[in-house]
Design an enzyme around this catalytic site. Structure first.
Site, PDB file in Angstrom:
ATOM      1  CG  HIS A 155      14.614 -61.481  30.998  1.00 60.12           C
ATOM      2  ND1 HIS A 155      13.392 -62.083  31.150  1.00 60.12           N
ATOM      3  CD2 HIS A 155      14.385 -60.312  30.344  1.00 60.12           C
ATOM      4  CE1 HIS A 155      12.454 -61.319  30.612  1.00 60.12           C
ATOM      5  NE2 HIS A 155      13.025 -60.233  30.114  1.00 60.12           N
ATOM      6  CE  LYS A 159      13.529 -58.904  34.098  1.00 58.77           C
ATOM      7  NZ  LYS A 159      13.471 -57.440  34.103  1.00 58.77           N
TER       8      LYS A 159
HETATM    9  N1  LIG Z   1      10.021 -51.873  29.504  1.00 58.56           N
HETATM   10  C1  LIG Z   1      10.895 -52.441  28.669  1.00 58.56           C
HETATM   11  O1  LIG Z   1      10.623 -52.630  27.477  1.00 58.56           O
HETATM   12  C2  LIG Z   1      12.226 -52.833  29.204  1.00 58.56           C
HETATM   13  C3  LIG Z   1      12.497 -52.630  30.515  1.00 58.56           C
HETATM   14  N2  LIG Z   1      13.706 -52.947  31.030  1.00 58.56           N
HETATM   15  C4  LIG Z   1      13.905 -52.581  32.419  1.00 58.56           C
HETATM   16  O2  LIG Z   1      14.659 -51.378  32.430  1.00 58.56           O
HETATM   17  C5  LIG Z   1      15.478 -51.330  33.597  1.00 58.56           C
HETATM   18  C6  LIG Z   1      16.930 -51.110  33.184  1.00 58.56           C
HETATM   19  O3  LIG Z   1      17.367 -52.231  32.472  1.00 58.56           O
HETATM   20  P1  LIG Z   1      18.851 -52.328  31.852  1.00 58.56           P
HETATM   21  O4  LIG Z   1      19.119 -51.146  31.020  1.00 58.56           O
HETATM   22  O5  LIG Z   1      18.953 -53.673  31.277  1.00 58.56           O
HETATM   23  O6  LIG Z   1      19.719 -52.267  33.197  1.00 58.56           O
HETATM   24  P2  LIG Z   1      21.204 -51.688  33.387  1.00 58.56           P
HETATM   25  O7  LIG Z   1      21.670 -52.216  34.705  1.00 58.56           O
HETATM   26  O8  LIG Z   1      22.005 -51.950  32.179  1.00 58.56           O
HETATM   27  O9  LIG Z   1      20.951 -50.115  33.498  1.00 58.56           O
HETATM   28  C7  LIG Z   1      20.484 -49.460  34.631  1.00 58.56           C
HETATM   29  C8  LIG Z   1      21.270 -48.174  34.753  1.00 58.56           C
HETATM   30  O10 LIG Z   1      20.738 -47.405  35.820  1.00 58.56           O
HETATM   31  C9  LIG Z   1      21.836 -46.879  36.559  1.00 58.56           C
HETATM   32  N3  LIG Z   1      21.382 -46.514  37.891  1.00 58.56           N
HETATM   33  C10 LIG Z   1      21.401 -47.256  39.036  1.00 58.56           C
HETATM   34  N4  LIG Z   1      20.908 -46.518  40.056  1.00 58.56           N
HETATM   35  C11 LIG Z   1      20.594 -45.307  39.538  1.00 58.56           C
HETATM   36  C12 LIG Z   1      20.070 -44.109  40.096  1.00 58.56           C
HETATM   37  N5  LIG Z   1      19.787 -44.005  41.388  1.00 58.56           N
HETATM   38  N6  LIG Z   1      19.861 -43.068  39.269  1.00 58.56           N
HETATM   39  C13 LIG Z   1      20.149 -43.125  37.973  1.00 58.56           C
HETATM   40  N7  LIG Z   1      20.690 -44.230  37.386  1.00 58.56           N
HETATM   41  C14 LIG Z   1      20.891 -45.307  38.165  1.00 58.56           C
HETATM   42  C15 LIG Z   1      22.862 -47.996  36.537  1.00 58.56           C
HETATM   43  O11 LIG Z   1      24.166 -47.524  36.862  1.00 58.56           O
HETATM   44  P3  LIG Z   1      25.315 -48.583  37.293  1.00 58.56           P
HETATM   45  O12 LIG Z   1      25.498 -49.489  36.137  1.00 58.56           O
HETATM   46  O13 LIG Z   1      26.495 -47.737  37.628  1.00 58.56           O
HETATM   47  O14 LIG Z   1      24.750 -49.308  38.485  1.00 58.56           O
HETATM   48  C16 LIG Z   1      22.755 -48.417  35.069  1.00 58.56           C
HETATM   49  O15 LIG Z   1      23.557 -47.588  34.249  1.00 58.56           O
HETATM   50  C17 LIG Z   1      15.220 -52.648  34.339  1.00 58.56           C
HETATM   51  O16 LIG Z   1      14.235 -52.446  35.312  1.00 58.56           O
HETATM   52  C18 LIG Z   1      14.663 -53.555  33.255  1.00 58.56           C
HETATM   53  O17 LIG Z   1      13.832 -54.566  33.762  1.00 58.56           O
HETATM   54  C19 LIG Z   1      14.681 -53.489  30.270  1.00 58.56           C
HETATM   55  C20 LIG Z   1      14.459 -53.748  28.952  1.00 58.56           C
HETATM   56  C21 LIG Z   1      13.198 -53.456  28.314  1.00 58.56           C
HETATM   57  O1  LIG Z   2      15.396 -56.531  32.212  1.00 51.92           O
HETATM   58  C1  LIG Z   2      15.177 -56.711  30.984  1.00 51.92           C
HETATM   59  O2  LIG Z   2      16.086 -56.933  30.181  1.00 51.92           O
HETATM   60  C2  LIG Z   2      13.795 -56.634  30.509  1.00 51.92           C
HETATM   61  N1  LIG Z   2      12.874 -56.264  31.336  1.00 51.92           N
HETATM   62  C3  LIG Z   2      11.495 -56.103  31.048  1.00 51.92           C
HETATM   63  C4  LIG Z   2      10.693 -57.084  31.859  1.00 51.92           C
HETATM   64  O3  LIG Z   2      10.978 -57.269  33.055  1.00 51.92           O
HETATM   65  O4  LIG Z   2       9.737 -57.659  31.332  1.00 51.92           O
HETATM   66  C5  LIG Z   2      11.201 -56.120  29.572  1.00 51.92           C
HETATM   67  C6  LIG Z   2      12.032 -57.073  28.780  1.00 51.92           C
HETATM   68  O5  LIG Z   2      11.603 -58.356  29.072  1.00 51.92           O
HETATM   69  C7  LIG Z   2      13.504 -56.895  29.082  1.00 51.92           C
END
Ligand SMILES: NC(=O)C1=CN([C@@H]2O[C@H](COP(=O)(O)OP(=O)(O)OC[C@H]3O[C@@H](n4cnc5c(N)ncnc54)[C@H](OP(=O)(O)O)[C@@H]3O)[C@@H](O)[C@H]2O)C=CC1
Ligand SMILES: O=C(O)C1=N[C@H](C(=O)O)C[C@H](O)C1
EC number: 1.17.1.8
Length: 266
Positions: A155, A159
């Site tokens: 990743h 992350k």
């Molecule tokens: N299930 C799936 O298919 C996937 C899951 N994920 C998961 O999704 C999550 C987010 O990933 P990703 O988008 O890459 O991460 P990012 O860090 O890009 O996005 C997270 C966002 O949440 C914001 N945030 C932090 N704290 C809070 C809060 N208390 N309330 C609301 N917003 C908040 C952050 O703000 P700031 O930047 O200002 O800190 C940021 O904008 C992770 O857990 C990741 O593992 C990711 C990809 C695919």
């Molecule tokens: O943080 C990510 O980017 C992702 N998180 C999910 C995970 O923890 O498996 C899904 C995907 O792999 C992207």
């Protein structure tokens, strides 16, 4: 047509911004609010240039759900806040669709119990990409015949959680069909701690974090004279959005918690 009223938590993030673009393309979804940890009271299109949606930003989930009529909360934040948001949404009768990873088994158990008690549908999917869901199912199938297996997940370096939710889910699926087995030499010793990766029931998970990566996983099976590798790559976060839309539609029909997108695929 009654639109599904959606709140997105984490709207400025890598996944949250894709979710907003997805909602903008759908006729049957309406963004009614965003949940962030800053920009209280501002409109999302005032603080993010990728969207024309003008939903108000709240920084407190209870305040948000007290003031907005919502059907679904899409959470794409951090493990700590994702758990709090999911729990609060269920308590308020709003259905969570959760992509956030890094929840503990105890937290998943507690949310499962709470959703049953309240009769509220919840979908928690460690990976919304259809290819990744198939990769996990193929790995489960292969593990019946090849019990020696190691998971390598790769990743981006922003992350928070390791191993990835996908790797943990893959290991769980494999565990369902594989006898517990310690792999490698029975007397192997790590001369540098962590060299053999995380241990789940004797199988190993290795986590790589590098700039340039998005989300990638290989499940490698070994047997006498052969290896089988099952591999999935997400090169763009758009890959997750078909699954997010499917989960939003399906969660409206559920009254319990479903963990993993494979459980709602036909
Ligand atoms: N299930 C799936 O298919 C996937 C899951 N994920 C998961 O999704 C999550 C987010 O990933 P990703 O988008 O890459 O991460 P990012 O860090 O890009 O996005 C997270 C966002 O949440 C914001 N945030 C932090 N704290 C809070 C809060 N208390 N309330 C609301 N917003 C908040 C952050 O703000 P700031 O930047 O200002 O800190 C940021 O904008 C992770 O857990 C990741 O593992 C990711 C990809 C695919
Ligand atoms: O943080 C990510 O980017 C992702 N998180 C999910 C995970 O923890 O498996 C899904 C995907 O792999 C992207």
């Amino acid at each position: 047509m009654n639109k599904i009223r959606v709140v997105v938590a984490g709207p400025r993030g890598k996944m949250g911004s894709e979710a907003l673009k997805m909602i903008e393309r759908q006729d049957d979804l309406e963004l009614v609010a965003c949940l962030d940890h800053k920009f209280e009271g501002r409109k999302i299109n005032e603080v993010a240039d990728f969207t024309s949606l003008d939903a108000i930003i709240f920084t407190d989930i209870q305040d948000c759900l007290d003031n907005v009529q919502a059907d679904v909360l899409i959470d794409l934040t951090t493990p700590e806040y994702g758990y709090l948001h999911t729990k609060t949404a269920i308590e308020n009768g709003v259905r969570p669709v959760v992509g956030t990873t890094g929840f503990t088994e105890d937290q998943l158990d507690e949310l499962t119990e709470l959703s049953e008690e309240k009769g509220i549908g919840v979908i928690i999917a460690p990976n919304f990409a259809l290819g990744a869901v198939l990769m996990m199912q193929f790995a489960k199938w292969a593990a019946k015949y090849f019990p020696d297996v190691e998971i390598i997940e790769k990743h981006h370096d922003n992350k928070l959680d390791a191993p990835s939710g996908t790797a943990v889910k893959t290991a769980q699926l494999i565990k369902e069909v594989r006898e517990p087995k310690k792999q490698g030499h029975p007397e192997e010793k790590e001369t540098i701690e962590g060299a053999r990766g995380a241990d789940v029931d004797g199988m190993r998970i290795h986590s790589m974090r590098l700039p340039g990566l998005v989300a990638h996983q290989e499940v490698v099976f070994g047997a006498k004279g052969e290896n089988l590798t099952i591999k999935h790559d997400s090169f763009h976060r758009e890959s997750f959005m078909t699954g997010v839309k499917l989960a939003v539609d399906q969660v409206m029909k559920l009254d319990l918690l479903v963990y993993g997108l494979e459980n709602i695929l036909e």
